[in-house]
Every structure is written in structure tokens, then in C-alpha cells.
Design a protein around this motif. Structure first.
Motif, PDB file in Angstrom:
ATOM      1  N   GLY A   1      38.367  17.601  35.907  1.00  0.00           N
ATOM      2  CA  GLY A   1      37.922  18.372  37.065  1.00  0.00           C
ATOM      3  C   GLY A   1      39.042  19.267  37.584  1.00  0.00           C
ATOM      4  O   GLY A   1      40.089  19.402  36.953  1.00  0.00           O
ATOM      5  N   LEU A   2      38.810  19.868  38.756  1.00  0.00           N
ATOM      6  CA  LEU A   2      39.768  20.813  39.351  1.00  0.00           C
ATOM      7  C   LEU A   2      40.033  21.974  38.409  1.00  0.00           C
ATOM      8  O   LEU A   2      41.111  22.568  38.402  1.00  0.00           O
ATOM      9  N   HIS A   3      39.055  22.284  37.577  1.00  0.00           N
ATOM     10  CA  HIS A   3      39.130  23.439  36.694  1.00  0.00           C
ATOM     11  C   HIS A   3      40.141  23.318  35.570  1.00  0.00           C
ATOM     12  O   HIS A   3      40.521  24.316  34.959  1.00  0.00           O
ATOM     13  N   LEU A   4      40.555  22.107  35.254  1.00  0.00           N
ATOM     14  CA  LEU A   4      41.453  21.962  34.121  1.00  0.00           C
ATOM     15  C   LEU A   4      40.757  22.387  32.821  1.00  0.00           C
ATOM     16  O   LEU A   4      41.302  23.117  32.003  1.00  0.00           O
ATOM     17  N   GLU A   5      39.528  21.898  32.687  1.00  0.00           N
ATOM     18  CA  GLU A   5      38.751  22.261  31.490  1.00  0.00           C
ATOM     19  C   GLU A   5      38.048  23.581  31.787  1.00  0.00           C
ATOM     20  O   GLU A   5      36.828  23.650  31.877  1.00  0.00           O
ATOM     21  N   GLY A   6      38.863  24.597  31.931  1.00  0.00           N
ATOM     22  CA  GLY A   6      38.385  25.879  32.457  1.00  0.00           C
ATOM     23  C   GLY A   6      37.219  26.509  31.723  1.00  0.00           C
ATOM     24  O   GLY A   6      36.409  27.209  32.319  1.00  0.00           O
ATOM     25  N   GLN A   7      37.133  26.263  30.401  1.00  0.00           N
ATOM     26  CA  GLN A   7      36.068  26.915  29.629  1.00  0.00           C
ATOM     27  C   GLN A   7      34.828  26.039  29.535  1.00  0.00           C
ATOM     28  O   GLN A   7      33.885  26.376  28.837  1.00  0.00           O
ATOM     29  N   MET A   8      34.845  24.882  30.223  1.00  0.00           N
ATOM     30  CA  MET A   8      33.731  23.963  30.024  1.00  0.00           C
ATOM     31  C   MET A   8      32.939  23.708  31.298  1.00  0.00           C
ATOM     32  O   MET A   8      32.042  22.860  31.314  1.00  0.00           O
ATOM     33  N   VAL A   9      33.269  24.431  32.336  1.00  0.00           N
ATOM     34  CA  VAL A   9      32.682  24.133  33.647  1.00  0.00           C
ATOM     35  C   VAL A   9      31.153  24.166  33.622  1.00  0.00           C
ATOM     36  O   VAL A   9      30.482  23.232  34.059  1.00  0.00           O
ATOM     37  N   GLU A  10      30.616  25.256  33.089  1.00  0.00           N
ATOM     38  CA  GLU A  10      29.151  25.391  33.082  1.00  0.00           C
ATOM     39  C   GLU A  10      28.489  24.317  32.244  1.00  0.00           C
ATOM     40  O   GLU A  10      27.455  23.764  32.614  1.00  0.00           O
TER      41      GLU A  10
END
Lengths: 240, 317, 281
Positions: free
Chosen positions: B83-92
Motif C-alpha cells: 500500500g501507500l503506492h509502493l506498488e505504483g503500477q498495480m493500484v487499479e
């Protein structure tokens, strides 16, 4: 036995992917030291003949000999002036630069252009009365002036044989007269000139020898004979 | 009577969360660190199968999920991520998956006050990772109450180890001479580390490796190294060493005596089945390298098995 | 502003020389009307980088990030793309745009696929392989500078030796044939120079940007002069200047990537030139 400057034997050619022949079994020899014209309707293969001779197109059959040799061995003696249309007028070169290009083969691969070369090119420009415009970019010249510059390029190397593709196309009367004068000067110097000519009416007054072409040789010989009604009919009829 | 039992039986089956046909649980985690928590909480049983999407050396900021990843996420019973946008390409993708099953960010209980802005690298502060483990434990107990007591017991053990680790890191960092307590790495992954354990931190690239390292940062940091005579800088396994090397060259050109102090695990851990492939081993590796290179006193991390009383004292909530 | 430290000095030198080389080589590419080929070539380096990485990884060299192998791969696929386009132009009836577009998409797509495969490799140092897309100018090393200087020497020597051949080739290819010049050899020389500049520049300014640095300086220079030799000087100067300024701005302003800064400088020179020189002869 005299050496034939331009000798075509059994030349046949068709463009890749097309079955119809553009040139069919051409046999012809230009008389040395004379002014010859190649005449025919559009699509007759006149430019094609020059291009095949100069190695720009591949002929399937036959060959062209220059002074009894292959072109590669005598390139210095052969000068080619292509049709004017195929050039980028926006290119950043001036008249002198273009005239100098005629000497590149002489100068040699990887070698520099020297002052003597520039002087030679300038002399060629003078012969076509373009010396005053030597430093003008070619796009700034008129049609007739451009043609003269390309003629200078062809003259610069002092060849023995000149092949010119439609040098009279789209030029003013003054340039036309100039070119004819140059032809006479070349002939007087013993050079051979062969010209693809677009206008059959003027041909008789200028040239000694005419080759009438429409994919195959219709006739060749003295201008007055070749340009008879019968021959012209054959050449310019629908089937050719 | 039998009819009544049947009704109860049906109701019980219906009340169970949907599981794999053989009754086992398939859990997918994004990073190795998150997977590590799940592995520890669900250990000593064949009941749970855990898989991490991102392996060793993978950069989670840039990682783009493949079709087989999507297949895994679809089959999973539960998904845990940082979370916290670490997995930036997987959010959606994670959001979509969350519509059909529990998809849980292990950092969800951290309040804004406990976070450093948008920095997602919370596992660098062991105490915060303790809280993350609580999230996992409670989620597992909730979803799979049959094994609840096992999860609880494992979690206590894990937390006890993490508490000891936290102390260890703190004392180790404190052994570095005060004027040398400056950790220079390839990107801003160590913010929480510095904050929790009392060491200054400088990263050449920003929070995400997507941003380019500015020339100014490199120059300024080279000046910093020279003026404060810092003996070492550190590269990271999941980030190119190019900028760090440029930094070293720049610092040396200013007359500094500095060297590469080691390669740290920042966004990903070591290979599976190695010590560094586990969270504890990974942190120990980092700390050892840092302390050693910056002139502190290195001691080994020893965690003797806790007594039942010690375990009982660990609260999972 | 920023004091010129060691790193900045490397960046400024590297940028200056690279920019000048791009201006020089780009001039001939522009005159030869081959800018599309450079576009395809620079994009086609991507699968080569991927292949180079996989080869180095398999051989255990620096876990894949072995720079000479990466660049060799880039040069290989870049060359392959350039020659494929040339072949298509000569042997098929396809439009030039179509040939270039087809080659570009196929190669680039293959590159993306390779990158995603590489991404999943364990124990590989694949981090930031996509820095080749936009470049990473801040991390220039002295090794990079040596490489640029070697390329510079080779390019200048080739250009001087082949100046008239290149000029003739770009101006009148047909006539060039008739002078007995080996047109294909000179064409290949030009493509090799272009490849050299692209591969060296790729690391620093990225394969997407390198094209801008190859195109904009010559086009701008042409607006100011009608003489070829002046155009070459001017284009090199503009390329060098834009690269230098862009790199300097990137050094002074935080979070400004060098690649973008350079393109903006180039555009800043180009648009006013286009406006003011609209009616130039």
C-alpha cells in the motif's frame, strides 16, 4: 578499326515485377565525333536506355560497351547529365559546388577538393556563362540557369563521350542557343554527344544522327532519313 | 433431529468464506517483505500456500503485473500488499481484485501522524512492521477462524522476534560515532529507518525510482561527504548503481576518502532460502553493513527462543 | 547558481560533445531525408538492450547489467532495423512511411516484451533498464566521457574523409552512382555513424530523446544558411549549445531532467528561427 564510343548490343530490359519489356533487343552504335539524338514517344524507353547503359538499371540481356570497354574501366571518359527534375533544389549547395561534383570521380575516393579543382569547375561554369552566379544557391536560379549548371557539371570532367537526358526540356531560348553552341564546340573537339531529345521537330536542325526508339529500334541513321513520315508513324502509333 | 442437523450443517457451510476445494488457503502477496509476514504467521502447517509476485531484485515502484500475475491474484483467496503506492503500477488491478475477495494493505492501520508523507517504505521501521503483522494476523483469524489459534501463536512468536530485532537495530546504529551517522543510498527508501533509529538519511533518487536523480543532488551530496568526511555510501540491490558510482567519483574528486560500504536491500529482499530472503535476515544484513562501514561496532543478532511467559506478554491486536 | 563540481563538469563536457556530434551526423541524415530511419533505429535499440542483458545475465556478467554487452545488443538491433528498412525500400513496393512504421513498431514492441520478461528474472540487476528510454544524464562517469571522445574522433575523421561523397549522396544519388561511387558503402558509413551516435547517446539522453537532438539542430541551421559547410558548423554548434544549456539547467534546477531540458532548449532555438526565417531564400 575505330573504337566505338557507345555500342549497344542486344539490350533487353524489363522492370522488376512487370512482364512487358521496356526495351526490346536494342542494337545501335553512336557515330564517333558526331551529335546523335534519341527520339521517341513518352514511355519509349529513351531514358531507360541511358540508365541501363550507366548501370542505374539492370538489363536482363545484352550489353553496352564504351570505347570497346566496360563502363567501369572508362568512367573518366564518359559524362552523364540526368534529367533535371530529380534534384532537391533546396539543397544547400551553389552553382560552383554542383559543377565541382563533376570532378569527384577524378579527385578520388576519400580525397579533398583542391583549389585547382575549383578552378576547373569555374572554367566549366564560364563555358555555360554561369560564372557570375557561381555562389548562388541552386534554388535561386531560373530553370534555364539550373540546366546550365548541370551542363557545367557534365563538362567539368572533360570527357570524350557525353550522354545527356533531355537537356533542352523547359529552358529559355538563350539557354537553348548556348547549349547548341557548346555541342558544336564539343564536336569540333572530336567529342561524341548523344542526347535524349524530347522534340522531334527541332532534331533535324541540330543533330547529325538520330535513333528512333519505341521500346525497340524503329530506325536509325541520318536525321533527314529517319525522321520520314513512315518511320514516325510506326514509332508514334498506339502499339509501338 | 437429523433434519435439524442438516440445516445447521448447510448453514455452517454457507457461513464459511469460500476456500479452495481441498480446504487449503492460497494467499498472494506483492512484495517479499509482505509475504514474509504471512509466511511467519501461517507457518508450521500445510494449510496455507503463500506466493509473492515480486522476487529478488525486483523494483516494486516500476513493477508491471503480467498475465500470470493476474491469474494468480484471481485464484487467490486473500491478497496482501504494502500500500501507500509502493506498488505504483498495480493500484487499479488491486482495487478491482478487492471487489471479489479480501485485498488488504498491511499498512492500513498506520495513522497519518505515523507516516512520513507519502513514503511507502514502512518496513524499514521494525515497530511499524509489527503493526503490519497485526493486520495480517487479524485478517487471517477473521477469514480462517479454524486455524485462528495457530495464527495467534505464530504471530506472538514473530512479534517477539521483531521486538528483539528493533532493539538490536537501535543499539547497533547508536554504536556509530555521532558525526558519521549519515546513511547515503541510491533512493529515498530509508526515511523510516533514519527516523526510528536515529541516523540521518540521504537518497539520490526520490521516493520512487521513477524519478531521475538530479545532478544537483549528486553534487550537493558529494560536497556533504567531503566536508563531513563520511567513509561510505551504499548501493541497493533493486536500483542501478550508476548514480552512486557517479557520487563516489564526484566525492573522490573533492579529495574525500570514501568507498562503497555495501549493497543494501531496500525495496526487495534476498533470494528465497537464504537468510537475507527473510525479513529479519534482510534487516540484519543491512544493519551489519551500515554499522561496519560507518565505523560502529558490529555484533551478531541473537534471538533465543522466548519462554511461554515472554510469549504471553506479546499482545496481538 | 551551482558551482561546477566534478560531476557537473563531466555532464557538461559529455553533453556538449554529444550534442555537437548529433548536430553533425544529423545534418547528413536530414539532407539524405533519412530522419525516419533514425527514428526507427533509435527505437529498435530497445530489443537489443534486452537481448544484451539476457546474454550477459546468462553468462553471469554483472547480473546482466554489463554495459558493453548492452550497447553491442543495441547496435545490433539498431543496425538490423536500418538495413531492414533499406531492403524494404529497395525490394518492395511499400511506401517509405509504411516500411519505417512497420519496422519501428515490431522492434519496439519486441523490446517491451523482452523488458517485461527481464523484469521477472530473479537475482538480475535489471533495475532501471528503462532508463535507456529517457536517459540518465546525471550519472555520467569518466568512462562515458572516454567513449564519447572516441566516437567524436571517429565521426570527425569519417566526415572529413567522406565529405564530398556524403554531399553527393545526399544531393543526387543517381548521379553519384554514375560517377562510379559505391553508393551503398557510403550509405552504410552514414548509417554506422548514426548508430554510433544513437548508441552512445542512448545511455545519456535516452532513445526517445536522441532523435530530437539529431533532427532539430540541422533543421534550425538550414534556416540560417544556404551553404553546406556553414550548415554543418552551425548545426554542430546548435546541437552542442542546446545540450550544454539543457544539462546546465538540469544541474541548477532541482527535479528538472536533463533530457527534457535539452529538448526544450532546442525547441526554443528552432521556433523563433522558423518564424523569422520563414521567407528566407
Amino acid at each position: 578499326m575505330s573504337i566505338l564510343p557507345f555500342h549497344v548490343q542486344n539490350l533487353s530490359l524489363h522492370y522488376g515485377g512487370q512482364s512487358a519489356e521496356a526495351l526490346s533487343d536494342i542494337n545501335w552504335s553512336a557515330p564517333a565525333g558526331q551529335l546523335s539524338a534519341i527520339i521517341g514517344p513518352n514511355g519509349a524507353g529513351k531514358s531507360t536506355l541511358f540508365k541501363a547503359a550507366m548501370g542505374l538499371l539492370n538489363a536482363q540481356k545484352g550489353q553496352v560497351q564504351f570505347f570497346g570497354e566496360n563502363l567501369d574501366d572508362v568512367r573518366g571518359q564518359v559524362s552523364y547529365m540526368p534529367q533535371r527534375t530529380a534534384v532537391d533544389w533546396d539543397f544547400p549547395v551553389n552553382a560552383l559546388d554542383v559543377a565541382t561534383m563533376g570532378l569527384y570521380a577524378q579527385i578520388g575516393w576519400l580525397k579533398r577538393i583542391k583549389r585547382t579543382h575549383k578552378e576547373q569547375a569555374m572554367a566549366a561554369l564560364e563555358r555555360v556563362k554561369m560564372a557570375d552566379h557561381a555562389h548562388k544557391q541552386i534554388g535561386a536560379l531560373s530553370g534555364g540557369q539550373q540546366q546550365r549548371v548541370f551542363l557545367a557539371r557534365a563538362l567539368a570532367q572533360n570527357a570524350d563521350l557525353y550522354l545527356m537526358d533531355e537537356p533542352f526540356a523547359g529552358i529559355d531560348a538563350k539557354t537553348q542557343d548556348l547549349i547548341i553552341d557548346i555541342f558544336h564546340a564539343l564536336k569540333a573537339a572530336g567529342k561524341t554527344v548523344i542526347v535524349v531529345h524530347h522534340d522531334l521537330h527541332s532534331a533535324e536542325g541540330i543533330f547529325d544522327e538520330v535513333l528512333l526508339l519505341n521500346k525497340r529500334v524503329i530506325a536509325h541513321g541520318a536525321a533527314s532519313e529517319v525522321l520520314s513520315e513512315t518511320h514516325l508513324k510506326t514509332a508514334y502509333s498506339a502499339h509501338g | 433431529m437429523r433434519f435439524f442437523g442438516l440445516i445447521i450443517g448447510i448453514l455452517m457451510i454457507l457461513a464459511q468464506p469460500v476456500q479452495a476445494s481441498d480446504g487449503s488457503l492460497y494467499i498472494v502477496a506483492t512484495t517479499g517483505q509482505v509475504a514474509d509476514i504471512v509466511k511467519n504467521v501461517a507457518k508450521d502447517t500445510d494449510h496455507v500456500r503463500i506466493e509473492a509476485l515480486m522476487g529478488t531484485g525486483v523494483d516494486p515502484h516500476l513493477y508491471r503485473p503480467t498475465r500470470s500475475d493476474i491469474a494468480k491474484l484471481s485464484k487467490a483467496d486473500m491478497v496482501f500488499y504494502n500500500g501507500l503506492h509502493l506498488e505504483g503500477q498495480m493500484v487499479e488491478l488491486l482495487e478491482k481484485m478487492g471487489e471479489r475477495k479480501p485485498v488488504i494493505p498491511v499498512t492500513e492501520r498506520l495513522s497519518e501522524a505515523e507516516l512520513l508523507g507519502h513514503d511507502p517504505h514502512v518496513w524499514m521501521d521494525v515497530k511499524k512492521w509489527l503493526m503490519a503483522s497485526d493486520v495480517v494476523t487479524l485478517a487471517l483469524e477473521d477469514f480462517d477462524p479454524a486455524y485462528g489459534s495457530l495464527y495467534h501463536k505464530n504471530a506472538q512468536f514473530y512479534k517477539a522476534e521483531l521486538v528483539a530485532l528493533d532493539d538490536y537495530v537501535r543499539t547497533q546504529i547508536a554504536s556509530i560515532p555521532a558525526d558519521k551517522r549519515l546513511l547515503i543510498t541510491a533512493h529515498d527508501a530509508f526515511g523510516y529507518f533514519g527516523d526510528a533509529y536515529g541516523i540521518e538519511v540521504v537518497g539520490l533518487q526520490g521516493l520512487s525510482t521513477e524519478s531521475e536523480a538530479g545532478l544537483k543532488v549528486i553534487e550537493d551530496t558529494a560536497n556533504l561527504i567531503a566536508s563531513r568526511k563520511i567513509p561510505a555510501v551504499f548501493s541497493e540491490t533493486s536500483v542501478s548503481a550508476r548514480n552512486i558510482n557517479a557520487l563516489l567519483a564526484g566525492a573522490k574528486a573533492r579529495g574525500a576518502e570514501v568507498a562503497l560500504g555495501g549493497t543494501l536491500y531496500s525495496d526487495s529482499m534476498g533470494s528465497e532460502n537464504t537468510k537475507e530472503g527473510a525479513y529479519v535476515g534482510m534487516m540484519v544484513h543491512n544493519v551489519t553493513n551500515i554499522v561496519n562501514a560507518l565505523g560502529g561496532e558490529v555484533v551478531a543478532f541473537i534471538f533465543p527462543p522466548p519462554t511461554p511467559e515472554q510469549l504471553a506478554a506479546v499482545i496481538v491486536k | 547558481m551551482v558551482s561546477i563540481g566534478y560531476n557537473s563538469l563531466l555532464v557538461l563536457c559529455g553533453a556538449l560533445v554529444l550534442g555537437a556530434l548529433c548536430g553533425l551526423v544529423g545534418s547528413f541524415i536530414y539532407l539524405r531525408k533519412n530522419t525516419l530511419i533514425s527514428d526507427a533505429t533509435s527505437h529498435a535499440t530497445l530489443p537489443g538492450i534486452g537481448i544484451g542483458f539476457l546474454v550477459a545475465f546468462a553468462l553471469g556478467w554483472e547480473q546482466g547489467r554489463h554495459l558493453p554487452t548492452l550497447l553491442a545488443g543495441a547496435a545490433l538491433t539498431g543496425a538490423l532495423a536500418a538495413f531492414t528498412i533499406g531492403w524494404m525500400q529497395r525490394n518492395t513496393r511499400l511506401n517509405n512511411d509504411v516500411a519505417v512504421g512497420a519496422v519501428l513498431s515490431v522492434f519496439y514492441g519486441a523490446g517491451i516484451v523482452l523488458l517485461s520478461i527481464i523484469q521477472r528474472l530473479e537475482n538480475a540487476s535489471q533495475a532501471a533498464l528503462d532508463s535507456f528510454l529517457l536517459g540518465q544524464i546525471a550519472g555520467i562517469s569518466i568512462g562515458d566521457i572516454y567513449l564519447i571522445l572516441i566516437l567524436c574522433a571517429v565521426t570527425i575523421i569519417c566526415t572529413l574523409l567522406l565529405l564530398k561523397e556524403l554531399t553527393l549522396l545526399c544531393f543526387d544519388e543517381e548521379f553519384a552512382h554514375t560517377t562510379g561511387m559505391s553508393v551503398s558503402k557510403v550509405d552504410i558509413a552514414l548509417i554506422c555513424l548514426m548508430l554510433g551516435v544513437v548508441c552512445v547517446g542512448l545511455r545519456m539522453v535516452g532513445l526517445i530523446l536522441i532523435l530530437a537532438l539529431l533532427i532539430i539542430p540541422p533543421v534550425t541551421a538550414r534556416l540560417w544558411t544556404d551553404k553546406l559547410s556553414n550548415m554543418l558548423w552551425l548545426s554542430s554548434a546548435i546541437g552542442g549549445l542546446c545540450a550544454l544549456t539543457g544539462a546546465y539547467l538540469s544541474a541548477s534546477i532541482e527535479h528538472l531532467p536533463a533530457g527534457a531540458a535539452i529538448v526544450l532548449c532546442a525547441a526554443a532555438l528552432f521556433f523563433p528561427s522558423a518564424l523569422f526565417r520563414r521567407h528566407a531564400a
